[in-house]
Design a protein around this motif. Structure first.
Motif, PDB file in Angstrom:
ATOM      1  N   ASP A  38      22.010  37.152  -8.975  1.00 20.61           N
ATOM      2  CA  ASP A  38      20.942  36.994  -7.999  1.00 20.61           C
ATOM      3  C   ASP A  38      20.599  38.312  -7.311  1.00 20.61           C
ATOM      4  OD1 ASP A  38      23.357  37.189  -6.665  1.00 20.61           O
ATOM      5  OD2 ASP A  38      22.799  35.779  -5.072  1.00 20.61           O
ATOM      6  N   HIS A  93       8.680  36.591   2.261  1.00 22.93           N
ATOM      7  CA  HIS A  93       7.852  37.138   1.186  1.00 22.93           C
ATOM      8  C   HIS A  93       8.182  38.604   0.909  1.00 22.93           C
ATOM      9  CE1 HIS A  93       5.153  33.632   0.871  1.00 22.93           C
ATOM     10  NE2 HIS A  93       5.367  33.515   2.177  1.00 22.93           N
ATOM     11  N   ILE A 114      14.508  38.348  -7.707  1.00 21.85           N
ATOM     12  CA  ILE A 114      13.659  37.158  -7.612  1.00 21.85           C
ATOM     13  C   ILE A 114      13.590  36.468  -8.973  1.00 21.85           C
ATOM     14  CG2 ILE A 114      11.421  36.271  -6.871  1.00 21.85           C
ATOM     15  CD1 ILE A 114      13.048  37.788  -4.717  1.00 21.85           C
ATOM     16  N   ARG A 115      13.992  35.207  -9.004  1.00 24.26           N
ATOM     17  CA  ARG A 115      13.983  34.422 -10.238  1.00 24.26           C
ATOM     18  C   ARG A 115      13.174  33.142 -10.049  1.00 24.26           C
ATOM     19  NH1 ARG A 115      17.674  35.970 -14.175  1.00 24.26           N
ATOM     20  NH2 ARG A 115      19.270  37.486 -13.546  1.00 24.26           N
ATOM     21  N   ASP A 116      12.580  32.668 -11.160  1.00 24.76           N
ATOM     22  CA  ASP A 116      11.838  31.417 -11.143  1.00 24.76           C
ATOM     23  C   ASP A 116      12.798  30.225 -11.167  1.00 24.76           C
ATOM     24  OD1 ASP A 116       9.455  32.820 -11.192  1.00 24.76           O
ATOM     25  OD2 ASP A 116       9.216  32.664 -13.369  1.00 24.76           O
ATOM     26  N   SER A 122      11.177  36.574 -12.206  1.00 16.47           N
ATOM     27  CA  SER A 122       9.764  36.292 -11.940  1.00 16.47           C
ATOM     28  C   SER A 122       8.871  37.405 -12.475  1.00 16.47           C
ATOM     29  CB  SER A 122       9.534  36.127 -10.434  1.00 16.47           C
ATOM     30  OG  SER A 122      10.287  35.040  -9.927  1.00 16.47           O
ATOM     31  N   LEU A 165       5.876  40.112  -7.005  1.00 13.79           N
ATOM     32  CA  LEU A 165       6.311  39.125  -7.991  1.00 13.79           C
ATOM     33  C   LEU A 165       5.788  37.743  -7.620  1.00 13.79           C
ATOM     34  CD1 LEU A 165      10.020  40.066  -8.823  1.00 13.79           C
ATOM     35  CD2 LEU A 165       7.887  40.912  -9.817  1.00 13.79           C
ATOM     36  N   GLN A 167       6.823  34.098  -7.849  1.00 10.41           N
ATOM     37  CA  GLN A 167       7.960  33.208  -8.097  1.00 10.41           C
ATOM     38  C   GLN A 167       7.443  31.798  -8.320  1.00 10.41           C
ATOM     39  OE1 GLN A 167      10.763  32.404  -4.857  1.00 10.41           O
ATOM     40  NE2 GLN A 167      12.455  32.689  -6.307  1.00 10.41           N
ATOM     41  N   GLU A 168       7.799  31.222  -9.460  1.00  7.03           N
ATOM     42  CA  GLU A 168       7.317  29.895  -9.832  1.00  7.03           C
ATOM     43  C   GLU A 168       8.450  28.876  -9.854  1.00  7.03           C
ATOM     44  OE1 GLU A 168       4.132  30.033 -13.069  1.00  7.03           O
ATOM     45  OE2 GLU A 168       5.208  31.908 -13.422  1.00  7.03           O
ATOM     46  N   ASP A 169       8.112  27.617  -9.574  1.00  9.50           N
ATOM     47  CA  ASP A 169       9.066  26.527  -9.711  1.00  9.50           C
ATOM     48  C   ASP A 169       9.288  26.239 -11.187  1.00  9.50           C
ATOM     49  OD1 ASP A 169       9.392  26.134  -6.952  1.00  9.50           O
ATOM     50  OD2 ASP A 169       7.579  24.892  -6.870  1.00  9.50           O
ATOM     51  N   ARG A 175       5.647  29.197  -6.136  1.00 14.54           N
ATOM     52  CA  ARG A 175       6.437  28.949  -4.936  1.00 14.54           C
ATOM     53  C   ARG A 175       6.071  29.954  -3.846  1.00 14.54           C
ATOM     54  NH1 ARG A 175      12.730  29.102  -5.921  1.00 14.54           N
ATOM     55  NH2 ARG A 175      12.090  27.348  -7.256  1.00 14.54           N
TER      56      ARG A 175
END
Length: 231
Positions: A38, A93, A114-116, A122, A165, A167-169, A175
């Motif tokens: 992470d 953010h 940052i990860r989805d 992301s 970036l 970041q998506e669900d 997101r």
């Protein structure tokens, strides 16, 4: 446990000698921390020294000491001060920083990775716009992002699309947008010593320029950046 121990020396140095960066910028490489999925580690590119960076600047800027050209030190300082002055909410953010770590490629800055929702890193806003265009969902996310930067008066330089970036669900819904670079100011006068009104004016100019850059990219007037995530 053994794999993690093998990646760090007894002195605590992170071994990046065989690691492949997941992103490459003009001055830095970004690696996944071998012991913390992470977190990422930003290190200077070995082929572009601080002296090289100083030589590329205008004559009056070359009078600055080398330390003023260290992006990691600037990021660490700005983000630490942001947390002290604005509190944890400022990082909704904005990617967090966790201080310096010694690596086999020199001193690195530990940062939030940052990860989805599916665990993948992301994508950049530039990449997202190339694939999906400036959808209503993305426009709403950009508005929220800009409002956040303005509300918390986040000090930034030119906000590049490759340094934000998306970041998506796990279902692909956005997101949030997260700023991962471009922190600081191009002026000598320290940002946090300015009045609130001066800080707001400066941030407003930056976010307005950022939105204009998005529209220019969509229209084909802004060329893609050389900074990218790597496969």
């Amino acid at each position: 446990m053994h794999a993690q121990a093998d990646r760090r020396s007894l002195a605590g140095t992170v071994d990046l000698s065989r690691a492949i960066p997941f992103a490459r910028g003009g001055r830095r490489l970004c690696f996944v921390d071998p012991s913390r999925k992470d977190r990422g580690i930003k290190v200077r590119r070995p082929d572009y020294t601080l002296a090289d960076q100083r030589r590329s600047k205008a004559a009056w800027k070359r009078l600055r000491p080398l330390v003023r050209f260290d992006d990691n030190r600037q990021d660490e300082h700005i983000l630490r001060r942001l947390g002290q002055v604005r509190g944890e909410a400022a990082f909704a953010h904005v990617a967090r920083q966790f201080g310096f770590v010694p690596t086999s490629l020199g001193m690195g800055l530990s940062v939030e990775l940052i990860r989805d929702g599916d665990g993948e890193i992301s994508r950049t806003l530039e990449s997202y716009l190339t694939i999906h265009g400036y959808s209503p969902e993305c426009q709403a996310a950009v508005e929220t992002f800009c409002d956040h930067l303005f509300t918390y008066r986040v000090p930034t330089r030119k906000i590049m699309l490759c340094n934000v970036l998306v970041q998506e669900d796990v279902d692909g819904q956005i997101r949030r947008l997260v700023l991962i670079d471009d922190f600081g100011t191009t002026n000598y006068y320290p940002f946090f010593l300015r009045t609130d009104a001066s800080q707001q004016r400066k941030v407003l100019r930056k976010v307005d320029d950022f939105v204009a850059r998005i529209h220019g990219f969509i229209a084909g007037d802004v060329m893609p950046s050389a900074v990218s995530l790597l496969d």
